[in-house]
Design an enzyme around this catalytic site. Sequence first.
Site, PDB file in Angstrom:
ATOM      1  N   ARG A 103       0.869  -1.191   0.000  1.00  0.00           N
ATOM      2  CA  ARG A 103       0.000   0.000   0.000  1.00  0.00           C
ATOM      3  C   ARG A 103       0.896   1.228   0.000  1.00  0.00           C
ATOM      4  O   ARG A 103       1.700   1.402   0.914  1.00  0.00           O
ATOM      5  CB  ARG A 103      -0.923   0.021   1.220  1.00  0.00           C
ATOM      6  CG  ARG A 103      -1.641   1.357   1.399  1.00  0.00           C
ATOM      7  CD  ARG A 103      -2.735   1.351   2.440  1.00  0.00           C
ATOM      8  NE  ARG A 103      -3.897   0.620   1.963  1.00  0.00           N
ATOM      9  CZ  ARG A 103      -5.109   0.709   2.506  1.00  0.00           C
ATOM     10  NH1 ARG A 103      -5.311   1.486   3.565  1.00  0.00           N
ATOM     11  NH2 ARG A 103      -6.101   0.007   2.019  1.00  0.00           N
ATOM     12  N   HIS A 130      -7.393   0.663  -6.418  1.00  0.00           N
ATOM     13  CA  HIS A 130      -7.571  -0.215  -5.246  1.00  0.00           C
ATOM     14  C   HIS A 130      -8.187  -1.531  -5.735  1.00  0.00           C
ATOM     15  O   HIS A 130      -9.349  -1.838  -5.470  1.00  0.00           O
ATOM     16  CB  HIS A 130      -8.484   0.480  -4.229  1.00  0.00           C
ATOM     17  CG  HIS A 130      -8.392  -0.082  -2.840  1.00  0.00           C
ATOM     18  ND1 HIS A 130      -7.566  -1.128  -2.496  1.00  0.00           N
ATOM     19  CD2 HIS A 130      -9.049   0.274  -1.697  1.00  0.00           C
ATOM     20  CE1 HIS A 130      -7.715  -1.387  -1.186  1.00  0.00           C
ATOM     21  NE2 HIS A 130      -8.601  -0.549  -0.697  1.00  0.00           N
ATOM     22  N   GLN A 133      -9.926  -4.197  -3.332  1.00  0.00           N
ATOM     23  CA  GLN A 133     -11.232  -3.743  -2.859  1.00  0.00           C
ATOM     24  C   GLN A 133     -12.306  -4.087  -3.888  1.00  0.00           C
ATOM     25  O   GLN A 133     -13.360  -4.641  -3.554  1.00  0.00           O
ATOM     26  CB  GLN A 133     -11.196  -2.225  -2.634  1.00  0.00           C
ATOM     27  CG  GLN A 133     -12.525  -1.628  -2.202  1.00  0.00           C
ATOM     28  CD  GLN A 133     -12.881  -1.968  -0.784  1.00  0.00           C
ATOM     29  OE1 GLN A 133     -12.090  -1.766   0.119  1.00  0.00           O
ATOM     30  NE2 GLN A 133     -14.070  -2.499  -0.575  1.00  0.00           N
ATOM     31  N   ASP A 224     -17.723   6.537  -1.426  1.00  0.00           N
ATOM     32  CA  ASP A 224     -16.403   6.513  -0.778  1.00  0.00           C
ATOM     33  C   ASP A 224     -16.197   7.898  -0.163  1.00  0.00           C
ATOM     34  O   ASP A 224     -16.961   8.841  -0.459  1.00  0.00           O
ATOM     35  CB  ASP A 224     -15.329   6.201  -1.857  1.00  0.00           C
ATOM     36  CG  ASP A 224     -13.909   6.135  -1.312  1.00  0.00           C
ATOM     37  OD1 ASP A 224     -13.733   5.990  -0.085  1.00  0.00           O
ATOM     38  OD2 ASP A 224     -12.963   6.232  -2.127  1.00  0.00           O
ATOM     39  N   CYS A 266     -16.556   1.404   0.674  1.00  0.00           N
ATOM     40  CA  CYS A 266     -15.342   0.611   0.928  1.00  0.00           C
ATOM     41  C   CYS A 266     -14.864   0.751   2.362  1.00  0.00           C
ATOM     42  O   CYS A 266     -14.125  -0.112   2.845  1.00  0.00           O
ATOM     43  CB  CYS A 266     -14.249   1.027  -0.044  1.00  0.00           C
ATOM     44  SG  CYS A 266     -13.904   2.795   0.000  1.00  0.00           S
ATOM     45  N   ARG A 294     -13.243  -8.811   1.756  1.00  0.00           N
ATOM     46  CA  ARG A 294     -11.818  -8.531   1.506  1.00  0.00           C
ATOM     47  C   ARG A 294     -10.984  -9.766   1.855  1.00  0.00           C
ATOM     48  O   ARG A 294     -10.058 -10.132   1.144  1.00  0.00           O
ATOM     49  CB  ARG A 294     -11.357  -7.333   2.352  1.00  0.00           C
ATOM     50  CG  ARG A 294     -12.063  -6.020   2.066  1.00  0.00           C
ATOM     51  CD  ARG A 294     -11.741  -5.483   0.684  1.00  0.00           C
ATOM     52  NE  ARG A 294     -10.305  -5.309   0.491  1.00  0.00           N
ATOM     53  CZ  ARG A 294      -9.579  -4.284   0.974  1.00  0.00           C
ATOM     54  NH1 ARG A 294     -10.172  -3.307   1.637  1.00  0.00           N
ATOM     55  NH2 ARG A 294      -8.274  -4.206   0.741  1.00  0.00           N
TER      56      ARG A 294
HETATM   57  N1  NVA Z   1     -10.446   6.610  -1.593  1.00  0.00           N
HETATM   58  C1  NVA Z   1     -10.074   6.210  -0.253  1.00  0.00           C
HETATM   59  C2  NVA Z   1     -10.156   4.719  -0.131  1.00  0.00           C
HETATM   60  C3  NVA Z   1      -9.839   4.189   1.231  1.00  0.00           C
HETATM   61  C4  NVA Z   1      -9.936   2.713   1.327  1.00  0.00           C
HETATM   62  C5  NVA Z   1      -8.677   6.719   0.051  1.00  0.00           C
HETATM   63  O1  NVA Z   1      -7.811   6.627  -0.818  1.00  0.00           O
HETATM   64  O2  NVA Z   1      -8.464   7.184   1.158  1.00  0.00           O
HETATM   65  N1   CP Z   2     -11.230  -0.244   2.393  1.00  0.00           N
HETATM   66  C1   CP Z   2      -9.965  -0.266   2.849  1.00  0.00           C
HETATM   67  O1   CP Z   2      -9.012  -0.486   2.108  1.00  0.00           O
HETATM   68  O2   CP Z   2      -9.868  -0.079   4.187  1.00  0.00           O
HETATM   69  P1   CP Z   2      -8.530   0.153   5.011  1.00  0.00           P
HETATM   70  O3   CP Z   2      -7.972   1.485   4.609  1.00  0.00           O
HETATM   71  O4   CP Z   2      -8.969   0.116   6.454  1.00  0.00           O
HETATM   72  O5   CP Z   2      -7.562  -0.941   4.683  1.00  0.00           O
END
Ligand code: NVA
Ligand code: CP
Length: 309
Positions: A103, A130, A133, A224, A266, A294
């Site tokens: 990540r 992502h 997800q 989201d 998500c 997930r």
């Molecule tokens: N769009 C959000 C997704 C989090 C799982 C972010 O990037 O923070």
């Molecule tokens: N949806 C998601 O990726 O959650 P986290 O940021 O908690 O991993």
Amino acid sequence: MSKDLLRIIDCSEDFCRRVIALGGEMKARRRDPSLGKPLDGLAVVTIYEKPSTRTKVSFEVGIRELGAQVVELTKSGSQMSRGETPADTAHTLERYADAIVYRAFSHDSVAAIAEHARIPVVNALTDLYHPCQILADLLTVQEHCGGLDVPITFIGNGSNIVHSLLGAAAKLGLNLTIGTPASAAPKDEIVREAVALASETGGTIKLTNDPVEAVTGARIVYTDVWFDMGKDDEETIAKRTAEYAGFQVNSELLSKADPQAQVMHCLPAQRGREATDDALDGPQSIIFDQAENRLHAQKAILTVLLGKD
Ligand code: NVA
Ligand code: CP
């Protein structure tokens, strides 16, 4: 088919469908010892530059359930933070481990590790995509709708979730509508790439800046956060919240959707901003099925990428 999972649009359709099917089977038979330990004796390194609850725990539990060991690195706690190159990092990690889950803030960081590593690299979220997800979400849609052939609407911020949804719509021929403020539209080049592929796979991709038009008739209403991790400082929130007027998922907006519509997010949610508590906790919500899936989908992703299915 690439050795990695960086973007859904680069995967084969077969890979996506196998992940969804195997994820469902792994869910149904989670406690069945006859499923065995497909990754017995293997090791997976996970790297997190950003916070995570679902991704971190679901990967760690899943990897252990598959029989592999898992080692977590943070960028700040590794030599990556002191400038060790992606090539040197990748060539080192591939001597210990069989896959890397990463990540990162920048998609380029994950792509650079994937380019050099001889082992599969899984994108666990970047600024642009992502994929884990969305593959898990498709399992959730299939469970609740009996298939993927339903009108899916995403409403809100056209960011990493939307870019991966676009890839899935193109690859699997889905019916996808994206409703965002003009200022939060998905990236043009990512939309163009998805629309071009969808014309070959029978997918329909529609973009609008009208929230009511976006949700009208939708079977899935997905949202989201309006402000992604790292772009959620107080100043940005104060300056840009007004752009999202009308885009909150609430009972009024949901009343325009299919009466059987289900609400997806998500997570994590900024409750009261992109969606109300009513919408997230009401009978139409399937947000925790998404979170659960997930685990199952990512077990399937690693199993298929490592050729153990
Ligand atoms: N769009 C959000 C997704 C989090 C799982 C972010 O990037 O923070
Ligand atoms: N949806 C998601 O990726 O959650 P986290 O940021 O908690 O991993």
